[in-house]
Structure formats: C-alpha cells, structure tokens
Design a protein around this motif. Structure first.
Motif, PDB file in Angstrom:
ATOM      1  N   LYS A 195       0.828  -1.209   0.000  1.00  0.00           N
ATOM      2  CA  LYS A 195       0.000   0.000   0.000  1.00  0.00           C
ATOM      3  C   LYS A 195       0.864   1.261   0.000  1.00  0.00           C
ATOM      4  CE  LYS A 195      -4.017   2.188   1.952  1.00  0.00           C
ATOM      5  NZ  LYS A 195      -5.095   2.204   2.937  1.00  0.00           N
ATOM      6  N   LYS A 210      -6.600   5.370  -1.225  1.00  0.00           N
ATOM      7  CA  LYS A 210      -6.991   5.706   0.146  1.00  0.00           C
ATOM      8  C   LYS A 210      -8.058   4.769   0.707  1.00  0.00           C
ATOM      9  CE  LYS A 210      -5.993  10.625  -0.553  1.00  0.00           C
ATOM     10  NZ  LYS A 210      -6.588  11.995  -0.650  1.00  0.00           N
ATOM     11  N   ASN A 211      -8.570   3.886  -0.122  1.00  0.00           N
ATOM     12  CA  ASN A 211      -9.672   3.014   0.291  1.00  0.00           C
ATOM     13  C   ASN A 211      -9.106   1.726   0.885  1.00  0.00           C
ATOM     14  OD1 ASN A 211     -11.908   1.267   0.448  1.00  0.00           O
ATOM     15  ND2 ASN A 211     -12.929   2.320  -1.242  1.00  0.00           N
ATOM     16  N   ASP A 212      -9.070   1.655   2.211  1.00  0.00           N
ATOM     17  CA  ASP A 212      -8.499   0.484   2.882  1.00  0.00           C
ATOM     18  C   ASP A 212      -9.271  -0.787   2.567  1.00  0.00           C
ATOM     19  OD1 ASP A 212      -6.452   1.879   4.050  1.00  0.00           O
ATOM     20  OD2 ASP A 212      -7.532   2.254   5.921  1.00  0.00           O
ATOM     21  N   THR A 215      -8.071  -1.879  -1.064  1.00  0.00           N
ATOM     22  CA  THR A 215      -6.676  -2.313  -1.132  1.00  0.00           C
ATOM     23  C   THR A 215      -6.454  -3.585  -0.320  1.00  0.00           C
ATOM     24  OG1 THR A 215      -6.092  -0.777   0.662  1.00  0.00           O
ATOM     25  CG2 THR A 215      -5.756  -0.023  -1.608  1.00  0.00           C
ATOM     26  N   LYS A 216      -7.122  -3.696   0.811  1.00  0.00           N
ATOM     27  CA  LYS A 216      -6.971  -4.909   1.619  1.00  0.00           C
ATOM     28  C   LYS A 216      -7.619  -6.107   0.920  1.00  0.00           C
ATOM     29  CE  LYS A 216      -6.999  -4.351   6.002  1.00  0.00           C
ATOM     30  NZ  LYS A 216      -7.410  -4.114   7.419  1.00  0.00           N
TER      31      LYS A 216
END
Length: 378
Positions: A195, A210-212, A215-216
């Motif tokens: 990230k 910025k979108n956890d 990305t996760k």
C-alpha cells in the motif's frame, strides 16, 4: 508461497491432455483511468456484498477454459471444486489457458517497470516482494475498470471476507499463539508495504489508494490465490477453486504453451472435494496466517521450539518444519525432535555432543540410543 509447496509444476507434461487447446483469445490489458468509469460499475468488495458466481463458468469457457462438467460447487460461502461423479486417477479435470492468468510478468509487461514503486518496495522489504506488488497493482487496475475489465466475472465471484493475517487487527495478534502471531503480523507488513508503494503508481486513482477496504481486498485475493512459479507470481482463474488438503488428490501441470492443466492423482469418489496442497501441511501456523484456516486433517504438527538457533548440525539432525513432528493419530513424536533436543542439551559438553552427532550422521543406531538412554530425563 513457500518452497514447501506440494504443487507440482512442470514445463510440459508426460500426460496427454484430454482437453483441446482453443484458438488464442487474448484478454485485453488496456489501462483505463477510473475517473472515466461510473461508480456503479465497480465491484462491491465490502464484507456485506454478495458473491456473484452465476456467470463464472460461462465467462471462463468463453476464454478457452475447460472443466469436467459439474466440478464447481458453491455452498453460499465458498466456491470450490468437487467431484460430481467418480473420477479415475490420471483424469484431466481442468484446463486454463495462459492468456487468462494474472501474473507478475504480465503486469510488468503491461505497465512497464514501476521504478519509483520498486525503489520503495526494495527499501521496505527487498526485491523479493516485487512480483507480489505487480500482481497487487494489476488486481487494483482491473477493479477500477469495473464491468469493462475482461476479468470482471471472475473478480466479482471472489470472496469479500478473509481471515488471513493481513485481514487481522492488532487485537487479533494479541490473542494468537506466538508463532501464529509472528506469521500473521508478517502478512500484514507485506500488505502495508504494497500500500505504501502504491502511492508511486500514477494510473491508480487517489480514491482507490486511500480506500483500505479495496486495497486490503486486493491484497487478500493476491495472498490467498497467487502462487510462486520460479521467481514470478501467478493467479490461475478456475484453478484457484481447488481447496487445500494435506493429502491432495490433484496435481497442477503446465504444458509447452504455459497453460494450466489439472489431473487427479488417485481415484476420487463422487461428492469428494478436489484438493491441492497449498504449503507444508506440518506448519499450521503459516497456513493459518496466509490463508486464514487451520488444517484439521494434517497428519502431524511440527514441534514449535522457538529458542533454538539454527545451525548446519541441528538442521542435519532434523531441525525443520517437515521433520520435527508430533503425530495426531497416535500421539507419536518423531525421532528428530529427541535428536535435536539432545544435541542442544549437550552444548556444554563439546566432545560428547560431537560423538552423538557423528553417531546420528553415520547411522550408528546403538550408540545413538545409548546417548538418549543416558540423558533421558535430564
């Protein structure tokens, strides 16, 4: 993936494929910037989103994948491969052409070398994480294309909920045994590295970066579905439906075109799951951290001795995940456990330690047994 994988990867197979290779139908890899997409075209990846598995088979067949009829099953939680009828050993059960793969080498060819991101990854974790990062970026790139992505039906069929180490919180780590916590935290560090380096990729939108949740999700797809082939990392759609088994009944082969072929290794009765071995089945902590499950059918678990410093000698005696074992069925303990422990116990008696080591290495069973009897209970 680690070197203890039980997958079998071959450049070509001596088994004659039962499936016919279709004409090449390459999947487009054109990069679209997400600002040109409607929000409704994105894949919903929050945990409450429903997996859409209805069009997966039709999509795969359209790109040349072939399977034995009816081997995919969905129980409302997991999409997996199972035999719908008796399947003899040596049967071809799945074929995925190379053009369907998502790979680190394909991503690097598509994007070019991401120099700034590579420098950050190298500083954070070393070059060995480059292949993982390129697959991570590729998944996010396809996510941003939404329904325009050629992989959309496959992406939309994937899990939204993961129990891997990367998906855990610091509170979770506090609840785990030390070794499992160590592995789980290492998975999360890999995600954080990816990230961080993503900041240096200009064709991924700031909203996605910025979108956890997004990305996760992408990292967990990568972490639970990609495997190492040489120095590269590859996801093979459809073949990613094979669940893990400590005693697998399926092997993966690659033909001369690089396409994936799956074969049964034993007779598989109808209703049985079709399984490959993801990693060393004797190390449940590593499996749990990476994939989020415990293998209850593993025949043994390795002895978790945390304070022995590895050396050439104790490795030769059996200091490894695959040799220092506690057997589940009968409670037995492998002789390597006793040999390594006695060798460490004798560290203050150099000559005795040397004589014991030589007895083990030379197959001198009587001398070795005498040392164990002498020091038993110390």
């Amino acid at each position: 993936m680690i070197s203890a994988h039980c997958f079998i990867f071959l450049a070509s197979s001596s088994i004659t494929a039962a499936f016919v290779s279709p004409p090449s139908n390459p999947i487009s890899t054109k990069i679209h910037h997400p600002l040109h997409q409607q929000l409704s075209s994105y894949i919903e990846v929050d945990e409450s989103a429903v997996r859409d598995t209805s069009s997966l088979t039709q999509w795969a067949e359209g790109y040349g994948a072939q399977t034995v009829a009816g081997i995919t099953s969905y129980d409302g939680v997991d999409l997996f491969a199972a035999a719908n009828e008796d399947i003899p050993a040596g049967s071809a059960i799945m074929y995925t052409p190379a053009n369907m793969f998502i790979s680190s080498y394909g991503a690097k060819e598509e994007f070019g070398t991401l120099e700034k991101a590579e420098k950050m990854i190298k500083d954070l974790a070393g070059e060995e994480q480059f292949p993982m990062f390129y697959v991570f970026v590729k998944l996010l790139c396809e996510y941003e294309k939404g329904t325009e992505s050629p992989w959309f039906p496959w992406l939309n069929s994937l899990p939204r909920v993961f129990d891997s180490g990367a998906a855990m919180t610091p509170t979770c780590y506090d609840c785990l045994p030390p070794l499992a916590a160590k592995y789980a935290m290492a998975e999360r560090v890999k995600y954080i590295n990816c990230k961080q380096a993503l900041k240096e990729v200009d064709f991924i939108s700031e909203d996605t970066k910025k979108n956890d949740v997004v990305t996760k999700w992408a990292y967990n797809v990568l972490g639970t579905r990609a495997f190492e082939v040489g120095e590269e990392m590859v996801i093979v759609p459809m073949a990613d439906m094979f669940n893990h088994g400590s005693i697998p009944n399926v092997e993966i082969h690659y033909d001369e075109e690089g396409s994936c072929n799956a074969y049964t290794t034993v007779d598989v009765p109808a209703g049985s799951p079709l399984l490959i071995c993801y990693a060393n089945p004797y190390n449940p902590s590593a499996l749990f951290a990476k994939y989020g499950f415990l293998d209850e059918n593993a025949p043994a678990t390795f002895c978790k001795i945390m304070d022995i410093i590895p050396s050439t000698e104790n490795r030769n005696l059996g200091l490894s995940f695959s040799r220092m074992l506690f057997y589940h069925e009968n409670g037995g303990i492998s002789e390597e456990v006793f040999d390594v422990l006695l060798f460490e116990h004798l560290s203050g008696e150099w000559q005795t330690q040397k004589d014991f080591y030589n007895a083990c290495m030379n197959g001198d069973v009587d001398t070795k047994a005498a040392y164990h009897q002498q020091y038993l209970g110390d």
